[in-house]
Scaffold this motif. Structure first.
Motif, PDB file in Angstrom:
ATOM      1  N   SER A   1      29.177 158.444  -5.162  1.00  0.00           N
ATOM      2  CA  SER A   1      29.994 157.258  -4.358  1.00  0.00           C
ATOM      3  C   SER A   1      31.710 157.842  -3.998  1.00  0.00           C
ATOM      4  CB  SER A   1      30.154 156.130  -4.925  1.00  0.00           C
ATOM      5  OG  SER A   1      30.662 156.101  -6.602  1.00  0.00           O
ATOM      6  N   SER A   2      32.177 158.769  -4.828  1.00  0.00           N
ATOM      7  CA  SER A   2      33.640 159.170  -4.705  1.00  0.00           C
ATOM      8  C   SER A   2      33.483 160.257  -3.227  1.00  0.00           C
ATOM      9  CB  SER A   2      34.322 159.974  -5.833  1.00  0.00           C
ATOM     10  OG  SER A   2      33.295 160.944  -6.111  1.00  0.00           O
ATOM     11  N   ILE A   3      32.392 160.560  -3.009  1.00  0.00           N
ATOM     12  CA  ILE A   3      32.545 161.500  -1.660  1.00  0.00           C
ATOM     13  C   ILE A   3      32.021 160.586  -0.487  1.00  0.00           C
ATOM     14  CG2 ILE A   3      31.107 163.384  -0.481  1.00  0.00           C
ATOM     15  CD1 ILE A   3      30.457 164.507  -3.094  1.00  0.00           C
ATOM     16  N   LYS A   4      33.101 160.669   0.313  1.00  0.00           N
ATOM     17  CA  LYS A   4      32.994 159.629   1.511  1.00  0.00           C
ATOM     18  C   LYS A   4      32.300 160.192   2.658  1.00  0.00           C
ATOM     19  CE  LYS A   4      34.777 156.378  -1.173  1.00  0.00           C
ATOM     20  NZ  LYS A   4      33.836 155.342  -2.002  1.00  0.00           N
ATOM     21  N   ASP A   5      31.331 159.603   3.431  1.00  0.00           N
ATOM     22  CA  ASP A   5      30.796 160.058   4.784  1.00  0.00           C
ATOM     23  C   ASP A   5      31.688 159.057   5.614  1.00  0.00           C
ATOM     24  OD1 ASP A   5      28.629 161.532   5.904  1.00  0.00           O
ATOM     25  OD2 ASP A   5      28.606 159.659   6.940  1.00  0.00           O
ATOM     26  N   ALA A   6      31.748 159.715   7.058  1.00  0.00           N
ATOM     27  CA  ALA A   6      32.263 158.985   7.950  1.00  0.00           C
ATOM     28  C   ALA A   6      31.656 157.601   8.422  1.00  0.00           C
ATOM     29  CB  ALA A   6      32.568 159.969   9.122  1.00  0.00           C
ATOM     30  N   SER A   7      30.225 157.655   8.076  1.00  0.00           N
ATOM     31  CA  SER A   7      29.638 156.620   8.431  1.00  0.00           C
ATOM     32  C   SER A   7      29.807 155.315   7.353  1.00  0.00           C
ATOM     33  CB  SER A   7      28.329 156.852   8.373  1.00  0.00           C
ATOM     34  OG  SER A   7      27.683 157.289   7.076  1.00  0.00           O
ATOM     35  N   GLY A   8      30.143 155.762   6.125  1.00  0.00           N
ATOM     36  CA  GLY A   8      30.345 154.699   5.141  1.00  0.00           C
ATOM     37  C   GLY A   8      28.979 154.459   4.308  1.00  0.00           C
ATOM     38  N   LEU A   9      28.203 155.314   4.688  1.00  0.00           N
ATOM     39  CA  LEU A   9      26.681 155.222   3.881  1.00  0.00           C
ATOM     40  C   LEU A   9      26.969 156.278   2.701  1.00  0.00           C
ATOM     41  CD1 LEU A   9      24.467 155.480   7.140  1.00  0.00           C
ATOM     42  CD2 LEU A   9      24.977 153.596   5.494  1.00  0.00           C
ATOM     43  N   LEU A  10      25.832 155.832   1.904  1.00  0.00           N
ATOM     44  CA  LEU A  10      25.711 156.808   0.554  1.00  0.00           C
ATOM     45  C   LEU A  10      25.695 158.178   0.547  1.00  0.00           C
ATOM     46  CD1 LEU A  10      25.539 156.419  -2.742  1.00  0.00           C
ATOM     47  CD2 LEU A  10      23.096 156.527  -2.055  1.00  0.00           C
ATOM     48  N   VAL A  11      26.407 158.998  -0.083  1.00  0.00           N
ATOM     49  CA  VAL A  11      26.098 160.243  -0.060  1.00  0.00           C
ATOM     50  C   VAL A  11      25.598 160.852  -1.595  1.00  0.00           C
ATOM     51  CG1 VAL A  11      27.382 162.698  -0.375  1.00  0.00           C
ATOM     52  CG2 VAL A  11      28.058 160.933   1.042  1.00  0.00           C
TER      53      VAL A  11
ATOM     54  N   LEU B   1      25.415 172.030  -4.893  1.00  0.00           N
ATOM     55  CA  LEU B   1      24.780 172.882  -4.118  1.00  0.00           C
ATOM     56  C   LEU B   1      24.775 172.288  -2.727  1.00  0.00           C
ATOM     57  CD1 LEU B   1      21.373 174.304  -5.454  1.00  0.00           C
ATOM     58  CD2 LEU B   1      23.349 175.608  -4.856  1.00  0.00           C
ATOM     59  N   PHE B   2      24.279 171.181  -2.502  1.00  0.00           N
ATOM     60  CA  PHE B   2      24.514 170.479  -1.150  1.00  0.00           C
ATOM     61  C   PHE B   2      24.487 169.119  -1.285  1.00  0.00           C
ATOM     62  CE2 PHE B   2      20.059 171.240  -1.963  1.00  0.00           C
ATOM     63  CZ  PHE B   2      19.319 170.075  -1.448  1.00  0.00           C
ATOM     64  N   THR B   3      24.713 168.231  -0.167  1.00  0.00           N
ATOM     65  CA  THR B   3      24.481 166.772  -0.194  1.00  0.00           C
ATOM     66  C   THR B   3      23.981 166.338   1.111  1.00  0.00           C
ATOM     67  OG1 THR B   3      26.811 166.399   1.204  1.00  0.00           O
ATOM     68  CG2 THR B   3      26.880 166.496  -1.344  1.00  0.00           C
ATOM     69  N   VAL B   4      23.544 165.010   0.874  1.00  0.00           N
ATOM     70  CA  VAL B   4      22.938 164.486   2.151  1.00  0.00           C
ATOM     71  C   VAL B   4      23.145 163.114   2.228  1.00  0.00           C
ATOM     72  CG1 VAL B   4      20.705 165.904   1.858  1.00  0.00           C
ATOM     73  CG2 VAL B   4      20.804 163.437   1.051  1.00  0.00           C
ATOM     74  N   THR B   5      23.017 162.243   3.350  1.00  0.00           N
ATOM     75  CA  THR B   5      23.586 160.743   3.525  1.00  0.00           C
ATOM     76  C   THR B   5      22.395 159.935   3.851  1.00  0.00           C
ATOM     77  OG1 THR B   5      25.644 161.517   4.683  1.00  0.00           O
ATOM     78  CG2 THR B   5      24.910 159.454   4.799  1.00  0.00           C
ATOM     79  N   THR B   6      22.225 159.095   2.974  1.00  0.00           N
ATOM     80  CA  THR B   6      20.975 157.908   3.207  1.00  0.00           C
ATOM     81  C   THR B   6      21.307 157.036   4.290  1.00  0.00           C
ATOM     82  OG1 THR B   6      20.512 158.080   0.741  1.00  0.00           O
ATOM     83  CG2 THR B   6      19.438 156.198   1.938  1.00  0.00           C
ATOM     84  N   LYS B   7      20.587 157.261   5.107  1.00  0.00           N
ATOM     85  CA  LYS B   7      20.913 156.198   6.633  1.00  0.00           C
ATOM     86  C   LYS B   7      20.274 154.638   6.341  1.00  0.00           C
ATOM     87  CE  LYS B   7      20.710 160.443   9.434  1.00  0.00           C
ATOM     88  NZ  LYS B   7      20.420 161.384   8.105  1.00  0.00           N
ATOM     89  N   ASN B   8      19.423 154.610   5.370  1.00  0.00           N
ATOM     90  CA  ASN B   8      18.944 153.232   5.188  1.00  0.00           C
ATOM     91  C   ASN B   8      20.083 152.123   4.762  1.00  0.00           C
ATOM     92  OD1 ASN B   8      17.596 150.814   4.777  1.00  0.00           O
ATOM     93  ND2 ASN B   8      15.594 152.014   3.901  1.00  0.00           N
ATOM     94  N   LYS B   9      20.533 151.411   5.518  1.00  0.00           N
ATOM     95  CA  LYS B   9      21.440 150.830   4.866  1.00  0.00           C
ATOM     96  C   LYS B   9      21.199 149.482   3.803  1.00  0.00           C
ATOM     97  CE  LYS B   9      21.860 147.408   8.874  1.00  0.00           C
ATOM     98  NZ  LYS B   9      22.756 146.698   9.947  1.00  0.00           N
ATOM     99  N   PHE B  10      19.788 149.199   4.115  1.00  0.00           N
ATOM    100  CA  PHE B  10      19.356 148.377   3.160  1.00  0.00           C
ATOM    101  C   PHE B  10      18.839 148.905   1.979  1.00  0.00           C
ATOM    102  CE2 PHE B  10      18.273 146.931   7.448  1.00  0.00           C
ATOM    103  CZ  PHE B  10      19.177 145.515   7.525  1.00  0.00           C
ATOM    104  N   CYS B  11      18.700 150.194   1.868  1.00  0.00           N
ATOM    105  CA  CYS B  11      18.381 150.635   0.563  1.00  0.00           C
ATOM    106  C   CYS B  11      19.225 152.086   0.232  1.00  0.00           C
ATOM    107  CB  CYS B  11      16.845 151.096   0.506  1.00  0.00           C
ATOM    108  SG  CYS B  11      16.114 151.884  -0.925  1.00  0.00           S
ATOM    109  N   GLN B  12      20.348 151.829  -0.291  1.00  0.00           N
ATOM    110  CA  GLN B  12      21.427 152.758  -0.452  1.00  0.00           C
ATOM    111  C   GLN B  12      21.304 153.609  -1.632  1.00  0.00           C
ATOM    112  OE1 GLN B  12      24.485 153.864   1.942  1.00  0.00           O
ATOM    113  NE2 GLN B  12      22.473 153.777   2.818  1.00  0.00           N
ATOM    114  N   TYR B  13      20.056 154.437  -1.759  1.00  0.00           N
ATOM    115  CA  TYR B  13      19.691 155.257  -2.840  1.00  0.00           C
ATOM    116  C   TYR B  13      19.223 156.475  -2.521  1.00  0.00           C
ATOM    117  CZ  TYR B  13      18.376 155.909  -7.626  1.00  0.00           C
ATOM    118  OH  TYR B  13      18.074 156.368  -8.955  1.00  0.00           O
ATOM    119  N   GLY B  14      19.681 157.539  -3.065  1.00  0.00           N
ATOM    120  CA  GLY B  14      19.745 158.738  -2.429  1.00  0.00           C
ATOM    121  C   GLY B  14      18.637 159.932  -3.096  1.00  0.00           C
TER     122      GLY B  14
END
Length: 299
Positions: free
Chosen positions: A92-102, A127-140
């Motif tokens: 959660s401390s890594i912020k994506d411009a979309s506001g979605l979970l990293v 190693l790497f990060t991704v963003t979870t696009k499902n705003k109803f299930c913010q779990y990565g």
């Protein structure tokens, strides 16, 4: 070794807790355990996640070490070619411009001790990060596994998507690409009427633990659908192995499957059964004790 015995030995000096989640044996004979204390959301355990290395003599714990600590939400773990790979389902401390979970994948050397993870892009083990696009299930990122060619597969839980990661000679990322995705529409609101009726027709809506079967297909615990899905070797086909209604303990049905394994030719699934009462999940209530389920398998 009894759970009571090793938990007394490995409890955190800060919280007095130890919450084993992902586990994996290494080629070095040690057992690597993810201590995911923070999953309960208590202030006492915030950023107290750890990666532990347990050594045994026979069936007795002889020594243990903290490989890394300070993690927000460590989850799955696998040992591959002398390195430990671990998912963090929330950063959660890594912020994506979309506001979605990293979320992301970390890599550790088994010889490392007490690595201070900051849950930030500056972490040298990230190693790497991704963003979870499902705003109803913010779990990565959650489950992960390696294939026979050394490629890493990791699942984005909320999006129902698998990524295939090709590593370079140093264990770093050479490439990452989407491998397979659930047909589920992530824009569907769980609060709307008929959500579960639709969602439970979509295999691999969520991706928890995973393993390869003897047939070369990838088997994935579909946590929210109370199911196990399988993915073809080329990633083009996704299908249910079995889906259960909310089961009761000791009747053999799945209750939030978390990790599938093949054991002596049988497909066995561990049931997490600890998240209940939310409209997006089949599991309606928590039963005790937690169980294992055996699923039919025919190669």
């Amino acid at each position: 070794v009894s759970s009571a015995g090793w938990k007394r030995s490995t409890t955190s000096p800060w919280s007095g807790r130890c919450s084993p989640m992902g586990i994996a044996y290494g080629d070095d004979g040690a057992l690597y355990v993810v201590d995911n204390q923070p999953w309960t959301g208590e202030s006492l355990t915030k950023n107290q996640g750890r990666l532990l290395r347990l050594e045994f003599k026979g069936d007795r714990l002889s020594a243990w070490h903290v490989v890394a600590e300070g993690m927000e939400h460590p989850n799955g773990v696998k040992f591959h070619r002398g390195r430990i790979y671990l998912t963090q389902s929330s950063l959660s401390s890594i912020k994506d411009a979309s506001g979605l979970l990293v979320s992301g994948v970390y890599r550790f050397d088994p010889k490392e001790r007490n690595v201070k993870v900051k849950n930030a892009r500056t972490d040298r083990n990230l190693l790497f990060t991704v963003t979870t696009k499902n705003k109803f299930c913010q779990y990565g990122l959650d489950g992960l596994v390696f294939d026979a060619k050394g490629r890493l597969y990791v699942g984005n839980f909320g999006d129902g998507e698998l990524f295939r990661v090709v590593l370079d000679g140093t264990g770093g990322v050479a490439s990452i690409a989407s491998f397979a995705k659930s047909p589920f529409d992530i824009a569907r609101d769980p609060a709307k009427h008929g959500f579960l009726q639709y969602a439970t027709t979509c295999p691999m809506r969520t991706t928890d633990g995973m393993c390869f079967g003897p047939d070369g297909w990838l088997y994935v615990a579909d946590f929210s659908n109370n199911a196990v899905a399988k993915v073809s070797p080329d990633g083009t086909r996704v299908a249910f192995v079995r889906r259960d209604e909310d089961g009761k303990w000791l009747e053999g049905k799945m209750n939030q499957p978390g990790e599938p394994i093949f054991w002596r030719g049988r497909l066995v699934v561990s049931n997490f059964d600890a998240v209940a009462g939310t409209p997006d999940k089949t599991n309606a209530k928590t039963d005790r004790p937690a169980t294992l389920s055996e699923l039919p398998y025919a190669p």
